[in-house]
Design an enzyme around this catalytic site. Structure first.
Site, PDB file in Angstrom:
ATOM      1  N   LYS A 149     -14.052 -16.508  -0.804  1.00 15.06           N
ATOM      2  CA  LYS A 149     -12.930 -16.017   0.014  1.00 15.06           C
ATOM      3  C   LYS A 149     -12.115 -17.174   0.577  1.00 15.06           C
ATOM      4  O   LYS A 149     -12.668 -18.211   0.961  1.00 15.06           O
ATOM      5  CB  LYS A 149     -13.460 -15.182   1.177  1.00 15.06           C
ATOM      6  CG  LYS A 149     -13.946 -13.799   0.783  1.00 15.06           C
ATOM      7  CD  LYS A 149     -14.395 -13.047   2.020  1.00 15.06           C
ATOM      8  CE  LYS A 149     -14.318 -11.565   1.831  1.00 15.06           C
ATOM      9  NZ  LYS A 149     -14.672 -10.836   3.036  1.00 15.06           N
TER      10      LYS A 149
ATOM     11  N   GLY B  66      -5.555  -9.491   4.598  1.00 14.47           N
ATOM     12  CA  GLY B  66      -4.965  -8.336   3.933  1.00 14.47           C
ATOM     13  C   GLY B  66      -5.561  -8.085   2.568  1.00 14.47           C
ATOM     14  O   GLY B  66      -4.924  -7.533   1.688  1.00 14.47           O
TER      15      GLY B  66
ATOM     16  N   HIS C 215     -15.755   0.604   4.503  1.00 13.16           N
ATOM     17  CA  HIS C 215     -14.982  -0.278   5.377  1.00 13.16           C
ATOM     18  C   HIS C 215     -14.765   0.468   6.688  1.00 13.16           C
ATOM     19  O   HIS C 215     -14.075   1.493   6.722  1.00 13.16           O
ATOM     20  CB  HIS C 215     -13.630  -0.618   4.722  1.00 13.16           C
ATOM     21  CG  HIS C 215     -12.702  -1.397   5.602  1.00 13.16           C
ATOM     22  ND1 HIS C 215     -12.283  -2.664   5.306  1.00 13.16           N
ATOM     23  CD2 HIS C 215     -12.113  -1.082   6.794  1.00 13.16           C
ATOM     24  CE1 HIS C 215     -11.467  -3.102   6.271  1.00 13.16           C
ATOM     25  NE2 HIS C 215     -11.348  -2.156   7.176  1.00 13.16           N
TER      26      HIS C 215
ATOM     27  N   LYS D  98      -5.621  -0.976   1.443  1.00 13.46           N
ATOM     28  CA  LYS D  98      -5.980   0.370   1.906  1.00 13.46           C
ATOM     29  C   LYS D  98      -4.942   1.376   1.427  1.00 13.46           C
ATOM     30  O   LYS D  98      -3.740   1.104   1.488  1.00 13.46           O
ATOM     31  CB  LYS D  98      -6.024   0.396   3.438  1.00 13.46           C
ATOM     32  CG  LYS D  98      -7.071  -0.551   4.024  1.00 13.46           C
ATOM     33  CD  LYS D  98      -6.866  -0.740   5.519  1.00 13.46           C
ATOM     34  CE  LYS D  98      -7.855  -1.790   6.048  1.00 13.46           C
ATOM     35  NZ  LYS D  98      -7.541  -2.194   7.427  1.00 13.46           N
TER      36      LYS D  98
ATOM     37  N   GLU E 297     -12.869  -5.613  11.859  1.00 14.60           N
ATOM     38  CA  GLU E 297     -13.169  -4.973  10.583  1.00 14.60           C
ATOM     39  C   GLU E 297     -14.579  -5.306  10.107  1.00 14.60           C
ATOM     40  O   GLU E 297     -15.021  -6.457  10.201  1.00 14.60           O
ATOM     41  CB  GLU E 297     -12.135  -5.405   9.532  1.00 14.60           C
ATOM     42  CG  GLU E 297     -10.711  -4.999   9.906  1.00 14.60           C
ATOM     43  CD  GLU E 297      -9.742  -5.040   8.748  1.00 14.60           C
ATOM     44  OE1 GLU E 297      -9.946  -5.858   7.832  1.00 14.60           O
ATOM     45  OE2 GLU E 297      -8.771  -4.254   8.754  1.00 14.60           O
TER      46      GLU E 297
ATOM     47  N   ARG F  14      -3.376  -7.887  15.743  1.00 17.08           N
ATOM     48  CA  ARG F  14      -2.060  -7.245  15.784  1.00 17.08           C
ATOM     49  C   ARG F  14      -2.244  -5.729  15.713  1.00 17.08           C
ATOM     50  O   ARG F  14      -3.361  -5.235  15.601  1.00 17.08           O
ATOM     51  CB  ARG F  14      -1.249  -7.683  14.570  1.00 17.08           C
ATOM     52  CG  ARG F  14      -1.996  -7.397  13.253  1.00 17.08           C
ATOM     53  CD  ARG F  14      -1.129  -7.551  12.028  1.00 17.08           C
ATOM     54  NE  ARG F  14      -1.915  -7.598  10.817  1.00 17.08           N
ATOM     55  CZ  ARG F  14      -2.344  -6.531  10.144  1.00 17.08           C
ATOM     56  NH1 ARG F  14      -2.082  -5.325  10.583  1.00 17.08           N
ATOM     57  NH2 ARG F  14      -3.046  -6.669   9.047  1.00 17.08           N
TER      58      ARG F  14
ATOM     59  N   VAL G  85      -1.273  -0.887  10.474  1.00 21.56           N
ATOM     60  CA  VAL G  85      -0.534   0.208   9.836  1.00 21.56           C
ATOM     61  C   VAL G  85      -1.164   1.546  10.221  1.00 21.56           C
ATOM     62  O   VAL G  85      -0.478   2.499  10.576  1.00 21.56           O
ATOM     63  CB  VAL G  85      -0.561   0.036   8.304  1.00 21.56           C
ATOM     64  CG1 VAL G  85      -0.114   1.299   7.602  1.00 21.56           C
ATOM     65  CG2 VAL G  85       0.296  -1.149   7.885  1.00 21.56           C
TER      66      VAL G  85
ATOM     67  N   ARG H  84      -1.257   6.681   2.592  1.00 19.97           N
ATOM     68  CA  ARG H  84      -0.112   5.794   2.469  1.00 19.97           C
ATOM     69  C   ARG H  84       0.644   6.165   1.192  1.00 19.97           C
ATOM     70  O   ARG H  84       0.042   6.302   0.115  1.00 19.97           O
ATOM     71  CB  ARG H  84      -0.555   4.335   2.358  1.00 19.97           C
ATOM     72  CG  ARG H  84      -1.248   3.796   3.579  1.00 19.97           C
ATOM     73  CD  ARG H  84      -1.231   2.282   3.549  1.00 19.97           C
ATOM     74  NE  ARG H  84      -2.159   1.709   4.525  1.00 19.97           N
ATOM     75  CZ  ARG H  84      -2.250   0.410   4.789  1.00 19.97           C
ATOM     76  NH1 ARG H  84      -1.491  -0.447   4.138  1.00 19.97           N
ATOM     77  NH2 ARG H  84      -3.113  -0.027   5.685  1.00 19.97           N
TER      78      ARG H  84
END
Lengths: 446, 155
Positions: free
Chosen positions: A158, A164, A208, A237, A275, A291, A294, A337
């Site tokens: 990673k 994101g 998740h 997502k 998360e 932050r 969505v 979404r």
């Protein structure tokens, strides 16, 4: 309270922030790139300023242009929205140094949680369990193979500066490790400006789960329960739900306490989301988003709160009046979404929207900037609408969403609406038998 | 009178089929007339014209803003436009009180400094990217400008 807020974002989230401003009697300044002149929130804001051409780095990521827009408009605070500069500590710093309020946490908090390695260290120090993994590693270091063996295969490489869902590569065998690391380091450098990478155990088919939190400038911190965002495509997502069903309740309550503990340790300010991967009753911290998310929508629906208003209030120096006991959840909310993309290839589908008929009625919420006549441009992400369904429990929310998707009609562009409809009717999803690999494993979609 | 509010009204008039818009609020009023329109047709705007709540029509007598060649919204003067490369504040002179970089009628060469756009306390020079004669200077001194806004028209 702020007199005027500059909304440093676009699309549906900018409209969401605008709504909060209007309701709170705060003047709004919309900044836009040239092709975004016809955005709904630009037309409805009190002031609108063109800050650059289409390219994001010359407009929405252009820090001098944004600060300059604050100057000419006389805004006193900046809301960074989601994505773009929302988690950019330089931006937060410059906003503050220029004399404006950044509606978000301190630059230091953004910095700590922005680097995935330091984020894990912070989480661990607060008592949160992380996915077993390494600190920074390098392809040239002899120790790396040993470190990787200790973690065990399969594992993930990673990017520390990633986020994101990007900058992640899976390695199944030791023979692939070093070359995959070199590739990931190069990609990370190109995408995120840093080649810092780390290794993490690959957990098979986890869910998740994330926790919505908020803190004020006085050390008060609260949670608004959890969300399940397992249904993802290429780590993006596409469906989110609140609350997450069938979790180990004891471990979950403990998790909430530890998240609050972490917030206090960091002296965190504003909204945020922790998360986790959840597997076999265990929660593993992966990252924190400093932050608004969505999918804040589904949390708003089950707790009947306005998170954006709370975010603005706390940023302006108001103390949180809510106590944890005041925050109650009821029912179940799902968000689908809707992306402007080809349903089969998933290639973005820009174009002029000739018809737009959103669903409505009982238990339906739609967050979208679309209108008939609006042209979806090719320069930005494909998210064009969020359709949310709320009902008293998960299965009835799914049925409600099914019909809402049927009702929903957009012409002129392609969308992933059909895929969402398929998922809503799929038996495994209906029973809650899902993981982050659902799309691949159950629907064979990559 | 807030220039930006008036500009927005000009834009709205442009996009509509109306020739005139007159808006009255108590004692104050604003009347906009499209260039070249028959002035004997006076159409008074209905409440359908939405103004922002904070619309502060100041307590001066009513002003009549005509869409003439000074307005930036229509292509009155033909010529090549020089547009703002950034958002900031327009200054026509190097410092307050000094002579402006250019005047209407001046001939400029490629690379000549035309004005300054200030942002974040930094002065950015805007240079001509072609030669020509200045026909029009659009913004006033110390006026905020957007990215892409026309600053100068040259021929």
């Amino acid at each position: 309270m702020f007199d005027k807020i500059l909304i440093a974002n676009r699309g549906e989230i900018a409209l969401r922030v605008l709504k909060a401003c209007k309701e709170m009697g705060i003047k709004s300044v919309a900044v836009y790139s040239e092709p975004d002149k016809e955005l709904k929130h630009v037309k409805m804001a009190d002031e609108a300023i063109c800050i650059g051409p289409a390219q994001s780095n010359k407009s929405y990521l252009n820090i001098p242009a944004l600060i300059s827009a604050c100057e000419v408009s006389g805004a006193d605070a900046v809301h960074p929205g989601v994505g773009f500069l929302a988690e950019n500590d330089h931006f937060a710093e410059q906003v503050v140094a220029s004399g404006y309020t950044f509606i978000g946490p301190d630059p230091e908090s953004i910095r700590i949680m922005g680097n995935k390695i330091s984020a894990k260290e912070m989480a661990t120090s607060a008592g949160l369990q992380c996915v077993p993994g390494s600190g920074r590693v390098s392809a040239t270091n002899r120790e790396t193979l040993n470190i990787a063996s200790t973690i065990g295969y399969p594992l993930l490489i990673k990017a520390a500066a990633g986020g994101g869902g990007k900058g992640i590569k899976i390695v199944r065998e030791e023979s692939e490790l070093l070359s995959s690391m070199r590739i990931t380091q190069q990609e990370a450098l190109n995408s995120f400006g840093s080649d810092e990478i780390y290794l993490e155990k690959f957990i098979e088919n986890p869910r998740h789960i994330e926790v919505q939190v908020i803190a004020d400038n006085f050390g008060n911190a609260l949670h608004f329960f959890e969300r399940d965002c397992s249904i993802q495509r290429k780590n993006q997502k596409i469906i989110e739900e609140a609350p997450a069903w069938d979790l180990n309740e004891t471990k979950k309550e403990e998790l909430f306490k530890l998240c609050i503990n972490c917030l206090k340790k960091m002296k965190y300010k504003g909204v945020g989301t922790f998360e986790f991967l959840y597997k076999d009753d265990e929660f593993y911290f992966i990252e924190m988003n400093t932050r608004l998310q969505v999918e804040h929508t589904v949390t708003e629906m089950i707790t009947n709160t306005d998170l954006v208003k709370l975010q603005i209030e706390t940023a302006s120096g108001q103390e949180l009046e809510l106590k944890q006991n005041d925050i109650k959840k009821y029912g179940h909310a799902i968000e689908c979404r809707i992306n402007a993309e080809d349903p089969e290839t998933f290639i973005p589908s820009p174009g002029k929207v000739t018809e737009y008929d959103p669903p409505g009625g009982i238990g339906i919420r739609v967050d979208s900037h679309l209108y008939a006549g609006y042209t979806v441009s090719p320069y930005y992400d494909a998210l064009i609408a969020k359709i949310c369904a709320f009902s008293f429990d998960r299965k009835s929310a799914i049925k409600r969403m099914s019909f809402a998707l049927e009702e929903f009609f957009v012409d002129g562009i392609s969308t992933n609406k059909d895929l969402q409809e398929i998922i809503m009717k799929e038996p495994n999803f209906f029973e809650g038998d899902i993981s982050i690999n659902y799309l691949k494993d159950v629907l064979n979609i990559n | 009178m807030d220039i930006r509010k008036v500009k927005k009204l000009i834009e709205m008039l442009e996009d509509s089929n109306l020739n005139e818009i007159e808006i009255k609020e108590g004692e104050e009023s604003v009347k906009l007339v499209k260039a070249g329109s028959n002035l004997s047709q006076t159409l008074v705007a209905q409440p359908a014209v939405q103004l922002p709540e904070e619309n502060s029509i100041s307590k001066e007598e009513s002003q009549k803003v005509e869409k003439d060649s000074k307005s930036e919204e229509t292509k009155k003067s033909s010529g090549k436009e020089i547009k703002s490369p950034m958002v900031g504040t327009f200054y026509g002179a190097p410092n307050p009180g000094a002579e402006t970089f250019v005047k209407v009628g001046d001939t400029v060469n490629e690379g000549d400094v035309l004005c300054i756009i200030e942002a974040m306390k930094m002065m950015n020079e805007v240079k001509a990217d072609f030669s020509g004669t200045i026909i029009e200077i659009i913004p006033e001194d110390a006026e905020p400008v957007e990215f892409g806004q026309t600053l100068f028209i040259l021929n």
